[in-house]
Design a protein around this motif. Sequence first.
Motif, mmCIF file in Angstrom:
data_model
loop_
_atom_site.group_PDB
_atom_site.id
_atom_site.type_symbol
_atom_site.label_atom_id
_atom_site.label_comp_id
_atom_site.label_asym_id
_atom_site.label_seq_id
_atom_site.Cartn_x
_atom_site.Cartn_y
_atom_site.Cartn_z
ATOM 1 N N GLN A 22 1.041 -1.185 -0.034
ATOM 2 C CA GLN A 22 -0.114 -0.044 0.000
ATOM 3 C C GLN A 22 0.846 1.330 0.132
ATOM 4 O O GLN A 22 0.480 2.155 -0.499
ATOM 5 C CB GLN A 22 -0.886 -0.141 1.193
ATOM 6 N N GLY A 23 2.119 1.182 0.546
ATOM 7 C CA GLY A 23 2.845 2.456 0.717
ATOM 8 C C GLY A 23 3.816 2.385 -0.353
ATOM 9 O O GLY A 23 4.754 3.591 -0.157
ATOM 10 N N SER A 78 -1.204 -3.777 -8.813
ATOM 11 C CA SER A 78 -2.229 -4.973 -8.350
ATOM 12 C C SER A 78 -3.162 -4.663 -7.031
ATOM 13 O O SER A 78 -2.812 -3.427 -6.585
ATOM 14 C CB SER A 78 -1.425 -6.468 -8.116
ATOM 15 N N LEU A 79 -3.661 -5.593 -6.616
ATOM 16 C CA LEU A 79 -4.603 -5.425 -5.422
ATOM 17 C C LEU A 79 -4.206 -6.351 -4.535
ATOM 18 O O LEU A 79 -4.057 -7.789 -4.844
ATOM 19 C CB LEU A 79 -5.865 -5.687 -5.759
ATOM 20 N N ALA A 80 -3.442 -6.180 -3.371
ATOM 21 C CA ALA A 80 -3.167 -6.928 -2.417
ATOM 22 C C ALA A 80 -4.241 -7.666 -1.546
ATOM 23 O O ALA A 80 -5.217 -7.154 -1.178
ATOM 24 C CB ALA A 80 -2.228 -6.309 -1.252
ATOM 25 N N ASP A 81 -4.040 -8.923 -1.286
ATOM 26 C CA ASP A 81 -4.860 -9.556 -0.512
ATOM 27 C C ASP A 81 -4.966 -9.118 1.010
ATOM 28 O O ASP A 81 -4.020 -8.490 1.512
ATOM 29 C CB ASP A 81 -4.255 -11.162 -0.370
ATOM 30 N N CYS A 92 -13.142 -14.823 -2.835
ATOM 31 C CA CYS A 92 -12.274 -14.704 -3.784
ATOM 32 C C CYS A 92 -13.047 -14.351 -5.062
ATOM 33 O O CYS A 92 -13.626 -14.735 -5.752
ATOM 34 C CB CYS A 92 -11.956 -16.212 -4.353
ATOM 35 N N GLY A 93 -12.491 -13.062 -5.538
ATOM 36 C CA GLY A 93 -12.855 -12.602 -6.787
ATOM 37 C C GLY A 93 -12.325 -13.017 -7.879
ATOM 38 O O GLY A 93 -11.247 -13.959 -7.955
ATOM 39 N N LEU A 94 -12.810 -12.682 -9.360
ATOM 40 C CA LEU A 94 -12.022 -13.374 -10.570
ATOM 41 C C LEU A 94 -10.580 -12.692 -10.754
ATOM 42 O O LEU A 94 -9.596 -13.620 -10.640
ATOM 43 C CB LEU A 94 -13.065 -13.167 -11.712
ATOM 44 N N ASN A 95 -10.498 -11.422 -10.852
ATOM 45 C CA ASN A 95 -9.253 -10.838 -10.769
ATOM 46 C C ASN A 95 -9.536 -9.348 -10.623
ATOM 47 O O ASN A 95 -10.663 -8.691 -10.814
ATOM 48 C CB ASN A 95 -8.500 -10.812 -12.295
ATOM 49 N N PRO A 96 -8.458 -8.708 -10.053
ATOM 50 C CA PRO A 96 -8.852 -7.128 -9.661
ATOM 51 C C PRO A 96 -9.098 -6.347 -11.205
ATOM 52 O O PRO A 96 -8.552 -6.665 -12.100
ATOM 53 C CB PRO A 96 -7.615 -6.715 -9.288
ATOM 54 N N ALA A 101 -7.427 -1.792 -8.646
ATOM 55 C CA ALA A 101 -5.825 -1.947 -8.363
ATOM 56 C C ALA A 101 -5.567 -0.454 -8.003
ATOM 57 O O ALA A 101 -4.710 -0.151 -7.144
ATOM 58 C CB ALA A 101 -5.122 -2.467 -9.557
ATOM 59 N N ASP A 102 -6.078 0.567 -8.667
ATOM 60 C CA ASP A 102 -5.780 2.079 -8.499
ATOM 61 C C ASP A 102 -6.370 2.349 -7.047
ATOM 62 O O ASP A 102 -5.678 3.268 -6.279
ATOM 63 C CB ASP A 102 -6.762 2.788 -9.562
ATOM 64 N N ALA A 103 -7.392 1.836 -6.816
ATOM 65 C CA ALA A 103 -8.167 2.429 -5.334
ATOM 66 C C ALA A 103 -7.561 1.428 -4.199
ATOM 67 O O ALA A 103 -7.600 1.857 -2.810
ATOM 68 C CB ALA A 103 -9.607 2.222 -5.366
ATOM 69 N N GLY A 104 -6.854 0.350 -4.515
ATOM 70 C CA GLY A 104 -6.571 -0.760 -3.498
ATOM 71 C C GLY A 104 -7.555 -1.134 -2.717
ATOM 72 O O GLY A 104 -7.472 -1.546 -1.473
ATOM 73 N N LEU A 105 -8.858 -1.624 -3.633
ATOM 74 C CA LEU A 105 -9.891 -1.805 -2.856
ATOM 75 C C LEU A 105 -10.624 -2.637 -3.804
ATOM 76 O O LEU A 105 -10.883 -2.308 -4.975
ATOM 77 C CB LEU A 105 -10.802 -0.564 -2.398
ATOM 78 N N GLY A 106 -11.028 -4.098 -3.493
ATOM 79 C CA GLY A 106 -11.857 -4.846 -4.198
ATOM 80 C C GLY A 106 -13.340 -4.512 -4.422
ATOM 81 O O GLY A 106 -13.926 -3.985 -3.563
ATOM 82 N N PHE A 107 -13.742 -4.831 -5.531
ATOM 83 C CA PHE A 107 -15.408 -4.441 -5.774
ATOM 84 C C PHE A 107 -15.710 -3.086 -5.468
ATOM 85 O O PHE A 107 -16.676 -2.694 -4.866
ATOM 86 C CB PHE A 107 -16.184 -5.308 -4.757
ATOM 87 N N VAL A 108 -14.852 -2.241 -6.195
ATOM 88 C CA VAL A 108 -14.864 -0.883 -5.977
ATOM 89 C C VAL A 108 -16.029 0.025 -6.458
ATOM 90 O O VAL A 108 -16.191 1.226 -6.009
ATOM 91 C CB VAL A 108 -13.453 -0.054 -5.952
ATOM 92 N N THR A 109 -16.313 -0.420 -7.807
ATOM 93 C CA THR A 109 -17.104 0.276 -8.513
ATOM 94 C C THR A 109 -18.617 0.384 -8.018
ATOM 95 O O THR A 109 -19.107 -0.327 -7.288
ATOM 96 C CB THR A 109 -17.372 -0.221 -9.962
ATOM 97 N N ALA A 110 -19.102 1.865 -8.406
ATOM 98 C CA ALA A 110 -20.281 1.832 -7.624
ATOM 99 C C ALA A 110 -21.491 0.973 -7.917
ATOM 100 O O ALA A 110 -22.428 0.856 -7.207
ATOM 101 C CB ALA A 110 -20.889 3.456 -7.965
ATOM 102 N N ASN A 111 -21.535 0.233 -8.868
ATOM 103 C CA ASN A 111 -22.566 -0.648 -9.339
ATOM 104 C C ASN A 111 -22.371 -1.843 -9.009
ATOM 105 O O ASN A 111 -23.218 -2.971 -9.084
ATOM 106 C CB ASN A 111 -22.787 -0.475 -10.625
ATOM 107 N N ASN A 112 -21.147 -2.208 -8.255
ATOM 108 C CA ASN A 112 -20.975 -3.620 -7.809
ATOM 109 C C ASN A 112 -21.694 -3.729 -6.303
ATOM 110 O O ASN A 112 -21.478 -2.880 -5.474
ATOM 111 C CB ASN A 112 -19.412 -3.941 -7.532
#
Length: 238
Positions: A22-23, A78-81, A92-96, A101-112
Motif C-alpha cells: 500500500q505504501g 495490483s490489489l493485495a490480499d 475470492c474475486g475473479l481478478n482485480p 488496483a488503482d484504489a487498493g480496494l476490491g469490488f470498488v465500482t459504484a454498481n457492484n
Amino acid sequence: MVHSYVDVAAEDVPMAWHDLHQGLDAGTSVDVLVDPRAGGADDPAERWRDVAVGAGFDLEAIDGSGPEMALRLRALHSLADTVGAGMRLLACGLNPSVHAADAGLGFVTANNRFWPAVLGAGLASVDRDPVRALRHHGLGMTDLVKRPTPRASELGTAEYRSGLGRLDRLGAWLRPGVVLFVGLAGWRAAADRSATTGWQDRGVGGCPAYVMPSTSGLNARTSLDELTEHLRRAAAGP
C-alpha cells in the motif's frame, strides 16, 4: 532501492506485505528476510512466492544460502490480499479491475453489490474496509488471478489454473472455514466447466468451496437480496 526487514509470525506476513504494498509505487523494489522454516512449508520458496503474488509483488530473486531466506520483491500494479489465520470466510474475486488496483480496494465500482451484500449478511460492519472485515469479522479477500485487466476476457486458462493452485496452497496453510468464489466464470474456467452456484464437490486446499453469482451490476438477474442470502449460506458452512 528500499530495504525492509519484517519480523512477524508467518501467518501475519501476508498482511505485513499488504501494508508494505500500500505504501509503495509500482516498480519499487524491496528486500526482506524470512525464516525458511516459518509456517511449516514443505517448499519455502513456493510459499513465499505465493505470498508475494497475493500481496501484489513479483518475486524477483531468492537467496537461500544463509540461515534466513533473502527475497527481493518488486511492487506491481495490483490489489493485495487481506488474508490471515482464523478466517471464517475467504472471498475470492475473479481478478482485480484496473479501478480496484488503482484504489487498493476490491469490488470498488459504484454498481457492484458485493459490499452492500456483505453488510446485509452481517459479514462486515464498515463499508469498503477489507482490513477491518478481516480483523473483526474473519472475512478475508483474494482473487483467483492477481493481474488487473480492463476485461476478464483478457485472462487465459493457464492463469486461472495457476491461480487455483495458489489458492489450494493458501487454503491448506491458513485453513479458512469456507472459500467463497464470487461469480461462476472463474470457477468454471479453473475447476469445473459445468459448475452451478452453491457448494462444490471440489474443495480448495481441503476447505469447503462455495460459488455465488457475480455481484457486478451487469448481473441484473440476481437481486441484492439473493446475493446477500448466498453470502449467509456460505458463511453458515456446508
